[in-house]
Scaffold this motif. Structure first.
Motif, PDB file in Angstrom:
ATOM      1  N   MET A   1       0.843  -1.193   0.000  1.00  0.00           N
ATOM      2  CA  MET A   1       0.000   0.000   0.000  1.00  0.00           C
ATOM      3  C   MET A   1       0.879   1.244   0.000  1.00  0.00           C
ATOM      4  N   LEU A   2       0.535   2.230  -0.835  1.00  0.00           N
ATOM      5  CA  LEU A   2       1.296   3.466  -0.874  1.00  0.00           C
ATOM      6  C   LEU A   2       0.816   4.411   0.214  1.00  0.00           C
ATOM      7  N   ILE A   3       1.748   5.166   0.782  1.00  0.00           N
ATOM      8  CA  ILE A   3       1.423   6.202   1.750  1.00  0.00           C
ATOM      9  C   ILE A   3       1.081   7.467   0.965  1.00  0.00           C
ATOM     10  N   SER A   4       0.039   8.155   1.368  1.00  0.00           N
ATOM     11  CA  SER A   4      -0.383   9.352   0.651  1.00  0.00           C
ATOM     12  C   SER A   4       0.668  10.446   0.750  1.00  0.00           C
ATOM     13  N   VAL A   5       1.086  10.958  -0.402  1.00  0.00           N
ATOM     14  CA  VAL A   5       1.979  12.110  -0.452  1.00  0.00           C
ATOM     15  C   VAL A   5       1.102  13.360  -0.350  1.00  0.00           C
ATOM     16  N   PRO A   6       1.462  14.345   0.477  1.00  0.00           N
ATOM     17  CA  PRO A   6       0.629  15.548   0.605  1.00  0.00           C
ATOM     18  C   PRO A   6       0.262  16.123  -0.756  1.00  0.00           C
ATOM     19  N   GLU A   7      -1.039  16.414  -0.951  1.00  0.00           N
ATOM     20  CA  GLU A   7      -1.522  16.855  -2.266  1.00  0.00           C
ATOM     21  C   GLU A   7      -0.829  18.126  -2.724  1.00  0.00           C
ATOM     22  N   MET A   8      -0.465  18.989  -1.779  1.00  0.00           N
ATOM     23  CA  MET A   8       0.204  20.234  -2.153  1.00  0.00           C
ATOM     24  C   MET A   8       1.611  20.011  -2.689  1.00  0.00           C
ATOM     25  N   MET A   9       2.109  18.765  -2.609  1.00  0.00           N
ATOM     26  CA  MET A   9       3.416  18.470  -3.187  1.00  0.00           C
ATOM     27  C   MET A   9       3.367  18.377  -4.704  1.00  0.00           C
ATOM     28  N   SER A  10       2.169  18.386  -5.287  1.00  0.00           N
ATOM     29  CA  SER A  10       2.067  18.324  -6.743  1.00  0.00           C
ATOM     30  C   SER A  10       2.828  19.489  -7.370  1.00  0.00           C
ATOM     31  N   LYS A  11       3.848  19.160  -8.152  1.00  0.00           N
ATOM     32  CA  LYS A  11       4.707  20.111  -8.859  1.00  0.00           C
ATOM     33  C   LYS A  11       5.594  20.921  -7.915  1.00  0.00           C
ATOM     34  N   ALA A  12       5.655  20.544  -6.650  1.00  0.00           N
ATOM     35  CA  ALA A  12       6.553  21.217  -5.713  1.00  0.00           C
ATOM     36  C   ALA A  12       7.989  20.755  -5.941  1.00  0.00           C
ATOM     37  N   ALA A  13       8.917  21.428  -5.286  1.00  0.00           N
ATOM     38  CA  ALA A  13      10.341  21.137  -5.478  1.00  0.00           C
ATOM     39  C   ALA A  13      10.981  20.721  -4.166  1.00  0.00           C
ATOM     40  N   LYS A 276      -1.598   5.140 -10.734  1.00  0.00           N
ATOM     41  CA  LYS A 276      -3.000   4.930 -10.351  1.00  0.00           C
ATOM     42  C   LYS A 276      -3.148   4.670  -8.860  1.00  0.00           C
ATOM     43  N   LYS A 277      -2.112   4.137  -8.241  1.00  0.00           N
ATOM     44  CA  LYS A 277      -2.134   3.903  -6.788  1.00  0.00           C
ATOM     45  C   LYS A 277      -1.775   5.161  -5.995  1.00  0.00           C
ATOM     46  N   GLY A 278      -1.442   6.245  -6.707  1.00  0.00           N
ATOM     47  CA  GLY A 278      -1.094   7.488  -6.026  1.00  0.00           C
ATOM     48  C   GLY A 278       0.382   7.792  -5.956  1.00  0.00           C
ATOM     49  N   GLY A 279       1.211   7.017  -6.658  1.00  0.00           N
ATOM     50  CA  GLY A 279       2.648   7.247  -6.638  1.00  0.00           C
ATOM     51  C   GLY A 279       3.044   8.520  -7.362  1.00  0.00           C
ATOM     52  N   TYR A 280       4.126   9.112  -6.922  1.00  0.00           N
ATOM     53  CA  TYR A 280       4.653  10.339  -7.509  1.00  0.00           C
ATOM     54  C   TYR A 280       5.978  10.055  -8.210  1.00  0.00           C
TER      55      TYR A 280
END
Length: 356
Positions: A1-13, A276-280
């Protein structure tokens, strides 16, 4: 199971971790200016005290299971008459800490080998976390460690099942301790495992190196990170078989996209499942060597978008590629000049801002 990455990390550095020895204060200032949403603690690999074995294998050194002589690779003392007794002590320590609420003080990374880590913690405790939404730590990965730490006869310990198991369990204990220290600051934590030796897999010089050894080793450490409620990333700044690394179920993969993007072209199905599992995917699109002076944010954005289009044309889900991305330098900057680090961090921050 993947751990949720904070949504605000989308395109963050964020950064890989290592910096030239510019001092803790200047390093932290550079990190917070460049990566306010996800600062990392600074490693200084040019300091002799911060060699990788001192940062992750200090427990094994303390138990005299391995030794390090100046100018030589660390070695297991596996031919010593008391090696099995010392290994038994290590396993006792492992079993009493791996699921413990209170960790043995011997698991703490020595302050002398990680001045940036302790400065990072102390300053954020005093001054607050600012705009940060998560904190990033990092540790040497199992293949890298196992290939560099030798057995008593001079062979890489990763090929020895018993020694490999000791290395992996030592890394488990280290990441558990690191996650807990970072979580005291009250934010989600991401730990990258830095793997610079994946090019050995499939290389004719290392034909006996098995993929299941790599998968099992990574999975053990990644599971330990996730049990602590943190997200686990794998950074590989080399040619890598991503089907093997993805099989260990990280939450984030970080590649040197500037130099080795093509290694992703053969893993379309695995990438789609991962996304699809939420990986970044953390795109290491900014070079850290002197070629970065020939690049601009415009040229690197163009390069990144061309890469993404090639993956989309291969059938990788476009919306997830653009949503679940992080921007990084292609590798750590610790072995380069201060000017390289500053320019690489500045370009990474600018690309992130423009992608957002």
């Amino acid at each position: 199971m993947l751990i949720s990455v904070p949504e605000m990390m989308s395109k963050a550095a964020t950064g890989i971790g290592s910096l030239p020895d510019i001092g803790e204060e200047r390093a932290l200032s550079l990190i917070q200016e460049s990566f306010p949403l996800c600062p990392h603690w600074p490693q200084f690999p040019t300091k002799a005290e911060e060699y990788f074995d001192l940062q992750v294998l200090y427990l094994l050194k303390g138990l005299e299971i391995i030794k390090k002589e100046e100018g030589k690779n660390p070695r297991f003392l596996d031919q010593g008459v008391d090696f099995l007794d010392r290994a038994a002590l290590f396993y006792e320590l492992y079993l009493s800490n791996v699921d413990s609420q209170k960790l043995d003080e011997r698991l703490a990374m020595p302050e002398s080998s990680a001045v940036g880590f302790y400065y990072f913690i102390n300053q954020l405790e005093k001054k607050g976390v600012g705009r940060a939404i998560c904190l990033k730590g990092q540790a040497a990965a199992p293949l890298t460690v196992g290939m560099q730490v030798l057995d008593a006869e001079g062979a890489s310990s990763f090929f020895n099942e018993q020694l490999r198991d000791i290395v992996v369990k030592a890394l488990e204990l280290h990441v558990i301790w690191q996650v807990r220290e970072l979580k005291k600051l009250g934010l989600p934590v991401i730990i990258f495992l830095d793997e610079g030796m994946m090019q050995a897999y499939g290389n004719k010089q290392f034909l006996s190196l098995r993929g299941d050894w790599i998968i099992d080793s990574f999975r053990s450490i990644i599971d330990a990170i996730k049990r602590e409620g943190a997200a686990a990333g794998i950074h590989a700044c080399c040619i890598a078989d991503w089907s093997v690394l993805l099989a260990s179920e990280p939450d984030i993969i970080n590649l040197d996209a500037y130099n080795y993007f093509t290694s992703l072209l053969t893993v379309r199905d695995e990438l789609n499942e991962f996304l699809k599992k939420g990986g970044y995917i953390a795109w290491g699109i900014v070079p850290v060597n002197d070629i970065l002076y020939q690049e601009t944010a415009d040229s690197l954005l163009k390069r990144l978008n061309e890469i993404l289009k090639k993956l989309i044309n291969r059938g990788v889900e476009e919306s997830l590629l653009y949503k679940q991305m992080i921007i990084t330098p292609c590798c750590g900057t610790g072995l380069y000049l201060r000017e390289n680090a500053e320019r690489a961090y500045s370009l990474t921050a600018e690309i992130s801002g423009r992608m957002k």
